[in-house]
Scaffold this active site. Structure first.
Site, PDB file in Angstrom:
ATOM      1  N   ASP A  94       0.828  -1.208   0.000  1.00  0.00           N
ATOM      2  CA  ASP A  94       0.000   0.000   0.000  1.00  0.00           C
ATOM      3  C   ASP A  94       0.863   1.258   0.000  1.00  0.00           C
ATOM      4  OD1 ASP A  94      -2.185  -1.523  -0.135  1.00  0.00           O
ATOM      5  OD2 ASP A  94      -2.690  -1.391   2.012  1.00  0.00           O
ATOM      6  N   CYS A  95       1.939   1.229   0.794  1.00  0.00           N
ATOM      7  CA  CYS A  95       2.769   2.433   0.832  1.00  0.00           C
ATOM      8  C   CYS A  95       3.833   2.445  -0.254  1.00  0.00           C
ATOM      9  CB  CYS A  95       3.375   2.632   2.221  1.00  0.00           C
ATOM     10  SG  CYS A  95       4.001   1.146   2.984  1.00  0.00           S
TER      11      CYS A  95
END
Ligand code: SF4
Ligand code: SF4
Lengths: 384, 136
Positions: free
Chosen positions: A128-129
Site C-alpha cells: 500500500d505504501c
C-alpha cells in the site's frame, strides 16, 4: 616524556610536527633509541594495499515515483542484498554475477567510484505504501543518495604467509600456490603494516580516523574474527592473524587509485583496498612499537594443502622480502600479494595530509576489546 | 644469435619436416621449449632459434612460406603494465625470471626475452592483466 593528542595536533598546526612513514622511522631506529624517537617524532604513518574480501557498501538508491520497496536488487547483474529498508541495499565485494563468475561486487564498487553508470534492476511485491513492483534504470554515484562503505573485516594484524605441500597446484585467496611447497606467498606490508605498528591497539580504536581508499574513513567497530588470544612475540606483535578493523567511509570521496576489483582463479572475486593509519608517538612505548623492523616481525608460514592450514614454519619479513625462505632445509621462492609500492604511496600521501592539518589525530572514543576470541562453527545433527 | 619465437602452424603442414629443414638447410640450432597440438591438429610451439643473422632470416622466410606464423616471444606475452598495481602475485609463479619484483622499488619488472610461455602468470594475476598468445 609523554605527549598528548592535543600537543601533537598543536604542533601539526604550528607546522612543527615531525611526521615519518613507518619505514622511515624503522630506518631511524637502527641508530636512535625509543626515548630519542619519542622526543623527535610526533606521528608515524602506516599503510597497506591488499585484497580484503570482507568489504562492501550500503547504497540508498532514492525513491522513484511511485515508490518501491526493493526486495530483489541487482547492479550490472550482481546481486545486491535488499533485506533492509525500502531503497537501501548492501553490495558485498565477493558477490558474483551469475553470468560471469569473474565479475562481481568488487567490480561494481570500482565502477561506482569511477563514476560509471550501472544498470539497476529491482523488484518488490508492491504494498500500500510502496505500490511499484519493478525498476530498471541507470544509476551512478552522482544519482544515488549515499554510498557508505562498511567493511566488516579489514587490515588484519599479521596475516600468515602461505604454501602448499600437496601434489597439485592450489588456487587460493593467497594466490597460486605451486605443488610440493613450490612457493611461499605473503600478504602484508611488513613494518609498514598498520596494526603491526600498534600491536596492543593503544591508539587505534572506535572513531580513529583512517585513510580509506583515498577518503577519510573511520574505525567503526572491532573487525569480525577479532582475536586477542594469539601468542605474542616479546615485542608484542601477535604470532598470526589477530586484530581486525571494521572500517566505514564515504565511497563518493574515494579514488580508484586505491581500490581495485580482483579475481582470484578458482577462488572468486575480491577487492584490493588501500588503507592508511597515522599513529601518534605518545611516549617511549609507542616509539618502541613504531620502530619495529621487518626482521622483528614474526610470520607463520601456513600449509594451505592441509586441513585447518596449520603453521609449518616461521620466518620474518626481512627473509620474505629477500625473495627466498628456508622450508625444511630447502630454499623456496617468495612473492608478495599486497602491493608494497602502493602502500608506500599511501603512507607518503597520508604524511602530507597529516602535515597539512587536514587529517587531525584523536584518541579512540573507546578502545577495541582486550579480550576476544574466535569460535568455529559447530555442525549439529538434526538440522535437516 | 639466439631468438625466441612462438610458432603457430596449421594442420596442413604436419607432414612437413620443419625442424629437420631448419637444422639441415639453414644450419639453425632449434631448441623446442614447449609444444602444444590442439584437436584440429593446429599447433603452437615455443622455440629458440640459434644461428647467424643471415641464416636466421632465411629460416624465417622458409617458415613464412609454409604459412607458419612467427611471433617473437616478446610480442606473445602481453602485460597491461599501465593498470598494474604491483601486487607481485604473478612473480610467485614465474620461474624463468621474466616477471620479477624486489628492492628497492618493488615495482613489477618484465624481461620478456626470458619468458618460456608456461602460462602460469595469466591466471595468477588477480587483475587479469596478463595475456599469452600460445595455442588457443
Ligand atoms: S608465461 Fe611463464 S615464463 Fe612467461 S611470464 Fe608468464 S609465468 Fe613467466
Ligand atoms: S599480478 Fe598483475 S597486478 Fe599484480 S604485479 Fe603482476 S601484472 Fe601487476
Amino acid at each position: 616524556m609523554a605527549k598528548s593528542y592535543e600537543e601533537i595536533n598543536a604542533k601539526i598546526k604550528a607546522g612543527k610536527a615531525v611526521i615519518l612513514t613507518a619505514e622511515e622511522v624503522s630506518r631511524m631506529a637502527e641508530e636512535a633509541s625509543p626515548a630519542e624517537i619519542a622526543k623527535k617524532v610526533d606521528v608515524v604513518t602506516t599503510a597497506t594495499f591488499g585484497a580484503m574480501c570482507s568489504s562492501g557498501c550500503f547504497i540508498n538508491f532514492g525513491h522513484p515515483s511511485p515508490p518501491i520497496r526493493m526486495e530483489s536488487i541487482s547492479l550490472n547483474g550482481v546481486s545486491v542484498f535488499g533485506g533492509v529498508a525500502a531503497v537501501d541495499g548492501y553490495i558485498g565485494a565477493t558477490e558474483v554475477s551469475p553470468e560471469d563468475p569473474k565479475y562481481g561486487g568488487a567490480h561494481v564498487i570500482e565502477a561506482l567510484i569511477r563514476g560509471e553508470e550501472l544498470l539497476l534492476k529491482a523488484y518488490g511485491k508492491g504494498t500500500d505504501c510502496y505500490p511499484r513492483r519493478e525498476v530498471a534504470t541507470w544509476v551512478s554515484k552522482a544519482t544515488v543518495n549515499e554510498i557508505t562503505m562498511v567493511n566488516p573485516r579489514n587490515a588484519y594484524q599479521n596475516y600468515p604467509a602461505a604454501t602448499n605441500s600437496t601434489e597439485r597446484q592450489l588456487h587460493t585467496y593467497m594466490g597460486s600456490l605451486l605443488p610440493r611447497r613450490g612457493n611461499v606467498n605473503y600478504s602484508t606490508s611488513g613494518e609498514l603494516s598498520p596494526l603491526i605498528n600498534d600491536p596492543y591497539l593503544r591508539t587505534v580504536g572506535l572513531g580513529t580516523r583512517v585513510f580509506l581508499a583515498g577518503a577519510q574513513g573511520f574505525v567503526s567497530w572491532r573487525g569480525t574474527q577479532f582475536n586477542t588470544t594469539k601468542p605474542r612475540a616479546p615485542n608484542g606483535v601477535p604470532e598470526g592473524n589477530a586484530a581486525t578493523l571494521m572500517l566505514t567511509g564515504d565511497l563518493k570521496e574515494m579514488s580508484a587509485d586505491f581500490l581495485r576489483a580482483a579475481y582470484f582463479e578458482r577462488y572468486g572475486v575480491s577487492l584490493y583496498l588501500g588503507i592508511g593509519i597515522p599513529i601518534p608517538v605518545l611516549d617511549e612505548d609507542m616509539a618502541r612499537c613504531v620502530s619495529i623492523r621487518n626482521r622483528d616481525i614474526p610470520v607463520l608460514v601456513c600449509d594451505y594443502g592441509a586441513e585447518g592450514h596449520p603453521a609449518i614454519a616461521r620466518t620474518n619479513y626481512e627473509e620474505l622480502r629477500s625473495g627466498r625462505v628456508e622450508l625444511d632445509g630447502r630454499s623456496v621462492r617468495t612473492a608478495p600479494l599486497s602491493s608494497l609500492s602502493k602502500a608506500r604511496e599511501i603512507a607518503s600521501l597520508l604524511k602530507a595530509q597529516v602535515a597539512s592539518g587536514a587529517f587531525p589525530l584523536g584518541p579512540p572514543a573507546q578502545a577495541l576489546p582486550a579480550d576476544s576470541t574466535v569460535r568455529g562453527l559447530e555442525i549439529k545433527g538434526r538440522a535437516r | 644469435m639466439k631468438e625466441k619465437y612462438v610458432l603457430e602452424y596449421s594442420s596442413a603442414m604436419v607432414d612437413e619436416p620443419v625442424i629437420y629443414t631448419l637444422v639441415k638447410r639453414f644450419d639453425i640450432k632449434v631448441n623446442i621449449l614447449r609444444a602444444e597440438i590442439s584437436s584440429g591438429q593446429e599447433g603452437s610451439m615455443l622455440v629458440e632459434l640459434e644461428g647467424d643473422r643471415a641464416k636466421l632470416d632465411e629460416g624465417r622466410g622458409y617458415l613464412a612460406s609454409l604459412s607458419v606464423t612467427l611471433l617473437p616471444i616478446s610480442n606473445s606475452l602481453r602485460v597491461r603494465e599501465d593498470a598494474c598495481i604491483h601486487c607481485g602475485s604473478c612473480t610467485g609463479v614465474c620461474f624463468s625470471g621474466c616477471l620479477t619484483m624486489g628492492a628497492p622499488d618493488w615495482l613489477l619488472a618484465v624481461d620478456r626475452d626470458k619468458c618460456i610461455a608456461c602460462g602460469l602468470c595469466v591466471k595468477a594475476c588477480p587483475l587479469g592483466l596478463i595475456g599469452l598468445k600460445f595455442g588457443e
